[in-house]
Design a protein around this motif. Structure first.
Motif, PDB file in Angstrom:
ATOM      1  N   ALA A  68      -6.878   6.225  -4.384  1.00  0.00           N
ATOM      2  CA  ALA A  68      -5.765   5.315  -4.108  1.00  0.00           C
ATOM      3  C   ALA A  68      -5.392   4.531  -5.370  1.00  0.00           C
ATOM      4  O   ALA A  68      -4.206   4.345  -5.668  1.00  0.00           O
ATOM      5  N   ARG A  85      -1.686   4.532  -7.380  1.00  0.00           N
ATOM      6  CA  ARG A  85      -0.952   3.284  -7.623  1.00  0.00           C
ATOM      7  C   ARG A  85      -0.713   3.076  -9.113  1.00  0.00           C
ATOM      8  O   ARG A  85       0.252   2.417  -9.500  1.00  0.00           O
ATOM      9  N   GLY A 144      -3.400  -0.330   1.088  1.00  0.00           N
ATOM     10  CA  GLY A 144      -4.316  -0.255  -0.047  1.00  0.00           C
ATOM     11  C   GLY A 144      -4.966  -1.588  -0.355  1.00  0.00           C
ATOM     12  O   GLY A 144      -6.017  -1.644  -0.986  1.00  0.00           O
ATOM     13  N   LEU A 169      -7.300   6.056   2.790  1.00  0.00           N
ATOM     14  CA  LEU A 169      -7.284   5.242   1.567  1.00  0.00           C
ATOM     15  C   LEU A 169      -8.636   4.575   1.354  1.00  0.00           C
ATOM     16  O   LEU A 169      -9.153   4.530   0.236  1.00  0.00           O
TER      17      LEU A 169
END
Length: 182
Positions: A95, A99, A149, A88
């Protein structure tokens, strides 16, 4: 899947390398012309390989998960969680993209399923050795990966790696088996 000619495969890899670098530097919405320039290919070559930004980002994800799958420690759950966290950090724009997808988006669903599958064997091995919680599921580890993250807030790659490692130190207690007397 049809095997690509070696020169076509090389150009595809050049585009993916360039996209990874450009997106890491400028974000996932960086102009694709920057990717073309960095890769040293024509715009038509980019679009012949990747018809749109989503296809390019999904190919980057496929490559990243493929690296994780080939290097995944079969019996080291915490080592795998760390590898996912460091992956990540290596591709923060990637990433961010995942998301940002709606939870029901097919690419997001597929990504979660592949990560869950990747965690199954190491999780089962760790549970058999009583190194982690008995109620831990692969989907929980996908959630943990998403939590890692947060390490993307570090200003440099080294600081982000340190944040991942610190987050893992904090999470390990929660993932581990219950201690007696708690």
């Amino acid at each position: 899947m049809t095997l690509l000619r070696s020169d076509a495969a090389l150009r595809r890899d050049q585009i993916l390398d360039a996209a990874d670098a450009v997106f890491s530097e400028r974000g996932i919405t960086a102009p694709l012309d920057l990717v073309v320039t960095r890769a040293g290919v024509g715009r038509a070559t980019l679009y012949r390989n990747f018809p749109d930004r989503a296809a390019l980002v999904e190919a980057l994800f496929e490559r990243a998960i493929g690296v994780l799958e080939s290097a995944a420690p079969a019996h080291d759950l915490f080592g795998l969680v760390e590898q996912v966290g460091l992956a990540l950090v290596a591709s923060p724009a990637l990433a961010d993209y995942w998301r940002a997808l709606e939870p029901g988006h097919p690419a997001a669903t597929g990504a979660r399923e592949r990560l869950a599958k990747l965690f199954r064997a190491p999780l089962a091995a760790s549970q058999a050795r009583e190194e982690c919680r008995a109620d831990l599921r692969p989907a929980d580890l996908v959630l943990v990966a998403g939590m890692l993250g947060a390490a993307l807030r570090g200003a440099t790659p080294a600081k982000r790696r340190n944040l991942v490692r610190r987050a893992l130190e904090l999470l390990q207690d929660g993932l581990g088996p219950p201690r007696r007397g708690r």
